[in-house]
Design a protein around this motif. Sequence first.
Motif, PDB file in Angstrom:
ATOM      1  N   LEU A 178      -1.004  14.945 -27.274  1.00 19.49           N
ATOM      2  CA  LEU A 178      -1.721  15.440 -26.100  1.00 19.49           C
ATOM      3  C   LEU A 178      -2.919  14.561 -25.751  1.00 19.49           C
ATOM      4  N   GLY A 179      -3.541  13.991 -26.760  1.00 23.02           N
ATOM      5  CA  GLY A 179      -4.698  13.116 -26.521  1.00 23.02           C
ATOM      6  C   GLY A 179      -4.350  11.925 -25.641  1.00 23.02           C
ATOM      7  N   PRO A 180      -3.346  11.126 -26.036  1.00 19.19           N
ATOM      8  CA  PRO A 180      -2.992   9.979 -25.191  1.00 19.19           C
ATOM      9  C   PRO A 180      -2.476  10.368 -23.799  1.00 19.19           C
ATOM     10  N   ILE A 181      -1.703  11.450 -23.702  1.00 23.53           N
ATOM     11  CA  ILE A 181      -1.153  11.810 -22.390  1.00 23.53           C
ATOM     12  C   ILE A 181      -2.246  12.309 -21.446  1.00 23.53           C
ATOM     13  N   ILE A 182      -3.208  13.056 -21.956  1.00 27.03           N
ATOM     14  CA  ILE A 182      -4.308  13.539 -21.110  1.00 27.03           C
ATOM     15  C   ILE A 182      -5.211  12.382 -20.702  1.00 27.03           C
ATOM     16  N   LEU A 183      -5.565  11.536 -21.658  1.00 25.03           N
ATOM     17  CA  LEU A 183      -6.420  10.393 -21.343  1.00 25.03           C
ATOM     18  C   LEU A 183      -5.702   9.409 -20.425  1.00 25.03           C
ATOM     19  N   GLY A 184      -4.391   9.221 -20.647  1.00 22.55           N
ATOM     20  CA  GLY A 184      -3.622   8.344 -19.775  1.00 22.55           C
ATOM     21  C   GLY A 184      -3.569   8.854 -18.355  1.00 22.55           C
ATOM     22  N   THR A 185      -3.517  10.171 -18.191  1.00 24.32           N
ATOM     23  CA  THR A 185      -3.524  10.759 -16.857  1.00 24.32           C
ATOM     24  C   THR A 185      -4.882  10.562 -16.188  1.00 24.32           C
ATOM     25  N   ILE A 186      -5.940  10.751 -16.934  1.00 21.55           N
ATOM     26  CA  ILE A 186      -7.293  10.607 -16.384  1.00 21.55           C
ATOM     27  C   ILE A 186      -7.573   9.154 -15.996  1.00 21.55           C
ATOM     28  N   LYS A 187      -7.185   8.218 -16.857  1.00 19.91           N
ATOM     29  CA  LYS A 187      -7.469   6.797 -16.626  1.00 19.91           C
ATOM     30  C   LYS A 187      -6.399   6.089 -15.799  1.00 19.91           C
ATOM     31  N   LYS A 188      -5.418   6.845 -15.286  1.00 12.78           N
ATOM     32  CA  LYS A 188      -4.317   6.305 -14.482  1.00 12.78           C
ATOM     33  C   LYS A 188      -3.487   5.291 -15.257  1.00 12.78           C
ATOM     34  N   GLN A 189      -3.221   5.606 -16.501  1.00 11.99           N
ATOM     35  CA  GLN A 189      -2.364   4.805 -17.383  1.00 11.99           C
ATOM     36  C   GLN A 189      -1.236   5.697 -17.910  1.00 11.99           C
ATOM     37  N   MET A 190      -0.452   6.270 -16.987  1.00  6.01           N
ATOM     38  CA  MET A 190       0.571   7.254 -17.363  1.00  6.01           C
ATOM     39  C   MET A 190       1.631   6.685 -18.291  1.00  6.01           C
ATOM     40  N   THR A 191       2.017   5.431 -18.091  1.00  7.88           N
ATOM     41  CA  THR A 191       3.048   4.838 -18.933  1.00  7.88           C
ATOM     42  C   THR A 191       2.596   4.785 -20.387  1.00  7.88           C
ATOM     43  N   LEU A 192       1.373   4.345 -20.604  1.00  6.05           N
ATOM     44  CA  LEU A 192       0.847   4.309 -21.969  1.00  6.05           C
ATOM     45  C   LEU A 192       0.669   5.712 -22.531  1.00  6.05           C
ATOM     46  N   GLY A 193       0.297   6.650 -21.698  1.00  5.06           N
ATOM     47  CA  GLY A 193       0.140   8.028 -22.152  1.00  5.06           C
ATOM     48  C   GLY A 193       1.460   8.631 -22.600  1.00  5.06           C
TER      49      GLY A 193
END
Length: 67
Positions: A16-31
């Motif tokens: 959940l950490g990477p997916i939420i942060l990836g969504t916030i930082k507009k890095q969905m693929t990495l999330g």
Amino acid sequence: MITTINALIIGAICGLGPIILGTIKKQMTLGICGLFACILSGLVLNIFLAGPMCVFFIWIITRKSDT
């Protein structure tokens, strides 16, 4: 069977950490990659590998979004 379900839940919670942060930082693929990596790591070594994998992907996402 219950151990596998617990490992999946732990991996998903760590992911959940990477997916939420990836969504916030507009890095969905990495999330999304971080979520799946945490789930697979949770199956392999439970929290001992899923936790560091979560931290690794959070580091990658923050580093990539700064540039």
